[in-house]
Enzyme design. Sequence first.
Site, short mmCIF file in Angstrom:
data_model
loop_
_atom_site.label_atom_id
_atom_site.label_comp_id
_atom_site.label_asym_id
_atom_site.label_seq_id
_atom_site.Cartn_x
_atom_site.Cartn_y
_atom_site.Cartn_z
N GLU A 1 -17.57 60.05 45.93
CA GLU A 1 -17.04 59.59 47.22
C GLU A 1 -17.78 58.37 47.77
OE1 GLU A 1 -17.09 62.95 49.85
OE2 GLU A 1 -15.74 64.14 48.61
N GLU B 1 -13.21 68.06 43.42
CA GLU B 1 -13.55 68.92 44.56
C GLU B 1 -12.29 69.29 45.32
OE1 GLU B 1 -16.43 67.56 47.48
OE2 GLU B 1 -17.68 66.73 45.88
#
Length: 453
Positions: free
Chosen positions: A163, A358
């Site tokens: 991220e 995720e």
Amino acid sequence: MDFPKDFTWGAATSAYQIEGAWNEDGRGASIWDTFTRQKGRIEDSSNGDVACDHYHRFKEDVSLMKEIGVKAYRFSVSWSRILPLGRGKINPKGLDFYKRLVDELLKNGIIPFATLYHWDLPQALEDEGGWRSRETAFAFSEYADVLSRSLGDRIKHWITHNEPSVAAFSGYQYGDHAPGVKDLKAALRVSHHLLLSHGLAVPILKKNSPDSEIGITLVNIPAEPASKSAKDREAVRSFDGYYNRWFLDPLYGRGYPEDKLGEYIQSGDLPEREKSFIKKDDLEKIASPFNFLGINYYFRLLIKNEILPNGEKHFASVPPKGKAGYTEMGWEVYPAGLYNALKRVSADYNPAKIYITENGVSYSDGPGKDGKVHDAKRIEYLKNHFLEAYRAFKEGVPLKGYFVWSLLDNFEWAKGFSQRFGIIWVDYKTQKRIIKDSGLWYRKVIEGEKGLE
Ligand code: IFM
């Protein structure tokens, strides 16, 4: 649901959130050690000094993974355990910890997926400017080299970054994450150096771990217009450019999106092109071919157009109309967003392979009188998201695996220990672990039991 036999069902964690042992065996400090010690940064004033004590309990944790039956485990490596000052002197004890962890996984038939950077920059590098400095991208490639020379024989799945949008924007624009800077100019610089470091690391990982697969994980926030108006649709494009395309476009060889470049140059958040920190050849390096795209998904946003007092056009998110479910993070439960994200990324960028690296949910259910954790809402959440992923897969999205966030309850950054994402309950006082009902249910999904949907 009828995923192929080799579908990679997994679970994920990250170093700072679970390891603890913050000052053991030569580990250097990271920006999160510094940040958590600053007053008012973390909701419950906690830190990752001990967390789940995974550093000492990794064997027990691997045996729990085995019990759940996960086929793969995604973890991150603490850069400052390997290179305490970010570059230069190597800490053999740090490397040894990850060797032992990986060997334990392999012994138990679990495939390791290693993320190099999950937000814990060595403090020594931050002291020299951190990700604002181009030099940090080169320090990262040194770290990638050291790590893959040492573990490249055992690890065959590498993820350079987790991220980068969060690392850049939460760390440097909103300041709710380490190092706590609030400056869009800095955040844009940081985003470029993060992407550059990825591009520099890919060929190094390939060379040192030749038969491995390399990817990067982006969190995808699918945006939808709050109304049918053209202005709101334009605002959606602007948000998508800011959060999604800013990372996807350069990774897939398109350079930074022109609409956002123009906007940032005009607002003064990016320097004029000739004076830019985006150097000639950087974009070619960033687009260095990699094997898979990791997608993290948690929520969508409904976006409306907003004119700021200074006349600047902007976007804002609004709550959905009608009844919506929310997680304890305050995020809307919206499984179809996962389908939308997968379809969109697949159609627009055509990655050869996608892993959901995720997805998961924070609900605080704890042990009942029977000593078990009956987290029915998490099962419902996961089930609905699995089904949406399957829908996308059936329609041709090259989805190869799904990692539940998270294996363990853990340190949720600025929220401290107030949020529990695990499929395994952790009692932070005793470090006792209990597989939640969701973990037991996940085992059945992995085993391919019919009728679960
Ligand atoms: O805990 C985080 C993780 O570190 C990165 N992705 C989102 C998770 C939940 O907030």
